[in-house]
Scaffold this motif. Sequence first.
Motif, short mmCIF file in Angstrom:
data_model
loop_
_atom_site.label_atom_id
_atom_site.label_comp_id
_atom_site.label_asym_id
_atom_site.label_seq_id
_atom_site.Cartn_x
_atom_site.Cartn_y
_atom_site.Cartn_z
N VAL A 179 -5.01 -7.63 -5.67
CA VAL A 179 -6.27 -6.36 -5.96
C VAL A 179 -7.29 -4.71 -6.44
O VAL A 179 -7.80 -4.57 -6.38
CB VAL A 179 -5.02 -4.79 -4.72
CG1 VAL A 179 -5.57 -3.84 -5.07
CG2 VAL A 179 -4.47 -5.77 -3.77
N VAL A 180 -5.99 -4.95 -7.89
CA VAL A 180 -6.87 -4.33 -9.22
C VAL A 180 -8.33 -5.53 -9.42
O VAL A 180 -9.26 -4.40 -10.09
CB VAL A 180 -5.95 -4.70 -10.00
CG1 VAL A 180 -5.96 -3.54 -11.23
CG2 VAL A 180 -4.97 -3.79 -9.70
N ALA A 197 -12.92 -0.94 1.16
CA ALA A 197 -12.21 -1.81 1.24
C ALA A 197 -10.49 -1.98 0.54
O ALA A 197 -9.49 -2.12 1.36
CB ALA A 197 -12.49 -2.92 1.37
N VAL A 198 -10.61 -1.86 -0.63
CA VAL A 198 -9.83 -2.05 -0.98
C VAL A 198 -9.21 -0.73 -1.28
O VAL A 198 -7.68 -0.51 -1.67
CB VAL A 198 -9.94 -2.97 -2.46
CG1 VAL A 198 -11.10 -1.69 -2.95
CG2 VAL A 198 -8.94 -3.06 -3.15
N LEU A 199 -9.85 0.34 -1.48
CA LEU A 199 -8.60 1.86 -1.59
C LEU A 199 -8.17 2.02 -0.14
O LEU A 199 -9.21 2.19 0.67
CB LEU A 199 -10.13 2.95 -2.04
CG LEU A 199 -10.45 3.14 -3.66
CD1 LEU A 199 -11.54 3.44 -3.59
CD2 LEU A 199 -9.15 2.56 -4.42
N ARG A 217 0.00 0.27 -1.90
CA ARG A 217 1.37 -0.16 -1.04
C ARG A 217 0.47 -1.13 0.51
O ARG A 217 -0.72 -0.43 1.45
CB ARG A 217 1.65 1.26 -0.14
CG ARG A 217 2.26 1.76 0.50
CD ARG A 217 3.07 3.08 0.77
NE ARG A 217 3.26 3.29 -0.50
CZ ARG A 217 2.80 4.10 -1.27
NH1 ARG A 217 1.86 5.00 -0.40
NH2 ARG A 217 3.47 5.00 -1.69
N ASP A 218 0.86 -1.51 0.70
CA ASP A 218 0.59 -3.11 2.39
C ASP A 218 -1.09 -3.34 1.48
O ASP A 218 -2.03 -3.07 2.36
CB ASP A 218 0.01 -2.17 2.83
CG ASP A 218 1.21 -1.54 3.37
OD1 ASP A 218 2.66 -2.04 3.22
OD2 ASP A 218 1.26 -0.08 4.26
N GLY A 219 -1.72 -3.57 0.73
CA GLY A 219 -2.16 -4.47 -0.38
C GLY A 219 -3.51 -3.23 -0.51
O GLY A 219 -5.11 -3.59 -0.97
N ARG A 220 -3.58 -2.22 -0.52
CA ARG A 220 -4.53 -0.52 -0.81
C ARG A 220 -3.96 -0.08 -1.55
O ARG A 220 -2.74 0.19 -2.23
CB ARG A 220 -4.80 -0.55 0.74
CG ARG A 220 -5.90 -1.15 1.61
CD ARG A 220 -6.35 -0.40 2.87
NE ARG A 220 -7.17 -0.70 3.08
CZ ARG A 220 -8.27 -0.27 3.77
NH1 ARG A 220 -8.33 0.91 3.76
NH2 ARG A 220 -9.31 -0.45 4.53
#
Length: 294
Positions: free
Chosen positions: A184-185, A202-204, A271-274
Amino acid sequence: MSGNNSLADRFEAERPGLRAVAYRMLGSLAEAEDAVQESWLKLSRTDVSEVKNLGAWLTTVVGRVCLDMLRSRASRREDPLPEQDGQVRLPDPMVTQLGRAHPEQEVLVADAVGIALMVVLETLSPAERLAFVLHDLFDVPFDDIAPVLGRTAVSTRQLASRARRRVHGAAPAADTDNARKSDVVDAFLTASRNGDFQALLAVLDPDVVARSDGGTLVPSILRRGAADVASQAITFTRYAADARLVPVNGTPGVVSFAEGRPLSVMSFTIRDGRITGLDVLTDPDRLTTLGLTA
């Protein structure tokens, strides 16, 4: 002399753990070192021949020293609470450069408390913070904490319970898989470098909160919402010639450099991939003390 040397050796064996306690209590690596040193001075002046568990005894001693430092800090009112009057004060990050930790640092990073949770700890009263940190993070019994606070064990338990509710309410459980968090990072870093606004969105998380601590000379920044945070991330990345993924407080983070000097340390809450939280230290004075090198 040999007895004193033996005591010093025993203290050195406990030092990494004491630094871990002091850091979580104070949020400052330099102040944590001062607290540990003060604990050594107290030990060297005390007859501990009847102490059965020196490690436990020292933990309560460093806890008392940190409690006094927190109370002194509060009375001076030099350090505003996080987000008070628009100001943001982040704790010192623990950066493991290139994934390599000194043996003593490994103890400090083990079961590390993330920057986001450390920010919440800053909002607790000194007594609440001591009760929560010693009991919940280091398993110190309430019967041992109570004398440090001058309270009963029941009252100390209530303090820890109140602190626990505040901590869990303000810092809900985040993802724990570091491999997934690294992905994610890395996606955030790639999108920032490429100026890809949609990829950042999409990642935030839509309600992401970003805090930036620039020290006394640079205004602190508090931003909310994916669009605002994404725009700032793209703007900031233009100034960072070199940004790399490194562990920050034991979890994937980013250190950025410009012309060989550290520009920022970023810590992420995922959290939950975001990304739900982004804490950025840009204070040049404090970055210098971390010893970061490109």
